[in-house]
Motif scaffolding. Structure first.
Motif, mmCIF file in Angstrom:
data_model
loop_
_atom_site.group_PDB
_atom_site.id
_atom_site.type_symbol
_atom_site.label_atom_id
_atom_site.label_comp_id
_atom_site.label_asym_id
_atom_site.label_seq_id
_atom_site.Cartn_x
_atom_site.Cartn_y
_atom_site.Cartn_z
ATOM 1 N N ALA A 79 1.764 -7.682 -8.073
ATOM 2 C CA ALA A 79 1.489 -6.347 -8.598
ATOM 3 C C ALA A 79 1.868 -5.259 -7.600
ATOM 4 O O ALA A 79 2.275 -4.160 -7.992
ATOM 5 C CB ALA A 79 0.015 -6.230 -8.968
ATOM 6 N N ASP A 80 1.767 -5.567 -6.303
ATOM 7 C CA ASP A 80 2.033 -4.575 -5.254
ATOM 8 C C ASP A 80 3.388 -4.746 -4.590
ATOM 9 O O ASP A 80 3.678 -4.079 -3.593
ATOM 10 C CB ASP A 80 0.951 -4.657 -4.169
ATOM 11 C CG ASP A 80 -0.402 -4.177 -4.643
ATOM 12 O OD1 ASP A 80 -0.446 -3.469 -5.669
ATOM 13 O OD2 ASP A 80 -1.412 -4.505 -3.994
ATOM 14 N N ARG A 81 4.233 -5.606 -5.128
ATOM 15 C CA ARG A 81 5.450 -6.000 -4.419
ATOM 16 C C ARG A 81 6.386 -4.838 -4.080
ATOM 17 O O ARG A 81 7.095 -4.884 -3.073
ATOM 18 C CB ARG A 81 6.212 -7.064 -5.224
ATOM 19 C CG ARG A 81 6.824 -6.528 -6.511
ATOM 20 C CD ARG A 81 7.317 -7.680 -7.393
ATOM 21 N NE ARG A 81 7.984 -7.199 -8.610
ATOM 22 C CZ ARG A 81 7.354 -6.741 -9.680
ATOM 23 N NH1 ARG A 81 6.036 -6.678 -9.688
ATOM 24 N NH2 ARG A 81 8.031 -6.331 -10.738
ATOM 25 N N ASP A 82 6.422 -3.820 -4.924
ATOM 26 C CA ASP A 82 7.335 -2.702 -4.672
ATOM 27 C C ASP A 82 6.669 -1.546 -3.934
ATOM 28 O O ASP A 82 7.275 -0.485 -3.757
ATOM 29 C CB ASP A 82 7.934 -2.195 -5.992
ATOM 30 C CG ASP A 82 8.897 -3.200 -6.609
ATOM 31 O OD1 ASP A 82 9.572 -3.916 -5.845
ATOM 32 O OD2 ASP A 82 8.964 -3.269 -7.855
ATOM 33 N N LEU A 83 5.424 -1.764 -3.501
ATOM 34 C CA LEU A 83 4.691 -0.721 -2.785
ATOM 35 C C LEU A 83 4.478 -1.049 -1.317
ATOM 36 O O LEU A 83 4.293 -0.138 -0.497
ATOM 37 C CB LEU A 83 3.335 -0.472 -3.455
ATOM 38 C CG LEU A 83 3.390 0.146 -4.855
ATOM 39 C CD1 LEU A 83 2.002 0.186 -5.470
ATOM 40 C CD2 LEU A 83 3.993 1.545 -4.806
ATOM 41 N N TYR A 84 4.507 -2.344 -0.961
ATOM 42 C CA TYR A 84 4.239 -2.750 0.413
ATOM 43 C C TYR A 84 5.209 -3.863 0.828
ATOM 44 O O TYR A 84 5.352 -4.853 0.099
ATOM 45 C CB TYR A 84 2.803 -3.255 0.566
ATOM 46 C CG TYR A 84 1.768 -2.284 0.068
ATOM 47 C CD1 TYR A 84 1.430 -1.160 0.822
ATOM 48 C CD2 TYR A 84 1.142 -2.470 -1.161
ATOM 49 C CE1 TYR A 84 0.475 -0.255 0.362
ATOM 50 C CE2 TYR A 84 0.198 -1.572 -1.628
ATOM 51 C CZ TYR A 84 -0.129 -0.469 -0.860
ATOM 52 O OH TYR A 84 -1.062 0.426 -1.327
ATOM 53 N N PRO A 85 5.861 -3.727 1.989
ATOM 54 C CA PRO A 85 6.779 -4.777 2.443
ATOM 55 C C PRO A 85 6.137 -6.157 2.526
ATOM 56 O O PRO A 85 6.752 -7.157 2.151
ATOM 57 C CB PRO A 85 7.221 -4.275 3.820
ATOM 58 C CG PRO A 85 7.145 -2.783 3.706
ATOM 59 C CD PRO A 85 5.912 -2.537 2.863
ATOM 60 N N HIS A 86 4.882 -6.236 3.007
ATOM 61 C CA HIS A 86 4.255 -7.548 3.128
ATOM 62 C C HIS A 86 4.026 -8.176 1.756
ATOM 63 O O HIS A 86 4.125 -9.407 1.595
ATOM 64 C CB HIS A 86 2.925 -7.448 3.892
ATOM 65 C CG HIS A 86 1.787 -6.909 3.069
ATOM 66 N ND1 HIS A 86 1.525 -5.560 2.919
ATOM 67 C CD2 HIS A 86 0.843 -7.557 2.317
ATOM 68 C CE1 HIS A 86 0.477 -5.388 2.136
ATOM 69 N NE2 HIS A 86 0.038 -6.576 1.744
ATOM 70 N N ALA A 87 3.735 -7.336 0.751
ATOM 71 C CA ALA A 87 3.514 -7.857 -0.596
ATOM 72 C C ALA A 87 4.827 -8.334 -1.206
ATOM 73 O O ALA A 87 4.866 -9.354 -1.905
ATOM 74 C CB ALA A 87 2.873 -6.790 -1.485
ATOM 75 N N HIS A 88 5.903 -7.612 -0.959
ATOM 76 C CA HIS A 88 7.214 -8.004 -1.473
ATOM 77 C C HIS A 88 7.607 -9.364 -0.904
ATOM 78 O O HIS A 88 7.992 -10.288 -1.633
ATOM 79 C CB HIS A 88 8.250 -6.934 -1.103
ATOM 80 C CG HIS A 88 9.518 -7.008 -1.886
ATOM 81 N ND1 HIS A 88 10.582 -7.803 -1.497
ATOM 82 C CD2 HIS A 88 9.912 -6.401 -3.033
ATOM 83 C CE1 HIS A 88 11.574 -7.662 -2.373
ATOM 84 N NE2 HIS A 88 11.190 -6.822 -3.311
ATOM 85 N N ARG A 89 7.491 -9.495 0.407
ATOM 86 C CA ARG A 89 7.839 -10.775 1.049
ATOM 87 C C ARG A 89 6.911 -11.888 0.570
ATOM 88 O O ARG A 89 7.367 -12.985 0.214
ATOM 89 C CB ARG A 89 7.768 -10.643 2.567
ATOM 90 C CG ARG A 89 8.039 -11.955 3.310
ATOM 91 C CD ARG A 89 7.900 -11.787 4.807
ATOM 92 N NE ARG A 89 9.000 -11.027 5.370
ATOM 93 C CZ ARG A 89 10.144 -11.568 5.770
ATOM 94 N NH1 ARG A 89 10.349 -12.884 5.664
ATOM 95 N NH2 ARG A 89 11.081 -10.815 6.288
#
Length: 257
Positions: free
Chosen positions: A94-104
């Motif tokens: 859900a947060d992948r495009d808001l935080y680098p750690h979430a995207h990775r």
């Protein structure tokens, strides 16, 4: 009256008023989506082969193809959405495009659902999306951006993404053709939220009603809510032209400059 006399001409009146032609929106700036509009991720099998090689493993091409198919179903960064997101990854997704750690975390977690038997493979797959070699700019990208620059039309890239894509443009020799980057993880807003489009217009110093957003998804069309005009073009496979030059026609840019 003679047999062949001309009928008298009517005097100009209200019925002869000139009908105005269709209106046109002025385009003083262009906003571009990144993935599927300016560039595409590398071909899936090549992605898998390169990631395996970075782990010290040489895969047979048939095995690489089979792995690529499974990884695409699981969900690839820059590729199709996953068929299913495991509950343990739901928050990161859900947060992948808001935080680098979430995207990775989201994309390495999805890759780990495919057992390739290669140590460090999920991380290696993700690293490919962070480097210019993992992407292929469309053939139309450089000439379109160059024509806009020659015409004095400023450009911004507006992307839902969890990492910095500026190094891609630098590696491709396109950095000087882009005036601003509105990236979701930096702006804190994701398309179709009008806020990210308004931020891009602010960066360029242009009224949204005089900006054109160019993309390939309904999320890009969300720019309408910000007041922008929108042009949606279908994404093409890596290396194939995607009709990006249509932007120049809409913007009224002379391609012979």
């Amino acid at each position: 009256m003679p047999d062949h006399a001309e009928p008298p001409h009517a005097s100009p009146g209200a019925d002869d008023a000139v009908v105005p032609g269709p209106s046109r929106r002025p385009v003083e700036a262009v906003l571009f989506d990144f993935h599927g509009t300016l560039a595409q991720v590398e071909e899936p099998r090549e992605w898998v082969l390169a990631a395996a090689a970075s782990c010290g493993v040489t895969l047979e091409r048939m095995r690489a193809t089979a792995l690529a198919d499974r990884l695409l179903t699981a969900g690839r960064a820059g590729g199709p959405l996953p068929a299913r997101v495991p509950p343990r990854l739901a928050e990161l997704w859900a947060d992948r495009d808001l935080y680098p750690h979430a995207h990775r975390g989201a994309y390495t977690g999805l890759a780990e659902t495919v057992d390739a038997g290669i140590e460090g493979f999920a991380e290696a797959l993700y690293e490919r999306v962070l480097v210019p070699d993992g992407w292929v700019p469309y053939p139309d990208t450089a000439p379109t951006l160059a024509a806009l620059r020659a015409a004095g039309v400023p450009v911004a890239v507006v992307s839902n993404i969890g990492f910095d894509i500026r190094p891609m443009f630098a590696a491709w020799g396109l950095a000087d053709l882009v005036d601003a980057f509105a990236l979701s993880y930096e702006v804190g807003r994701c398309k179709p939220d009008p806020g990210i489009f308004l931020r891009a217009c602010g960066m360029l110093g242009v009224d949204p009603e005089r900006a054109l957003m160019v993309g390939d998804t309904p999320a890009d069309a969300g720019a309408v809510a910000a007041g922008c005009g929108v042009l949606v073009l279908p994404a093409a496979e890596a290396g194939r032209a995607n009709g990006l030059g249509t932007v120049l026609d809409v913007a009224g840019v002379d391609q012979q400059r």
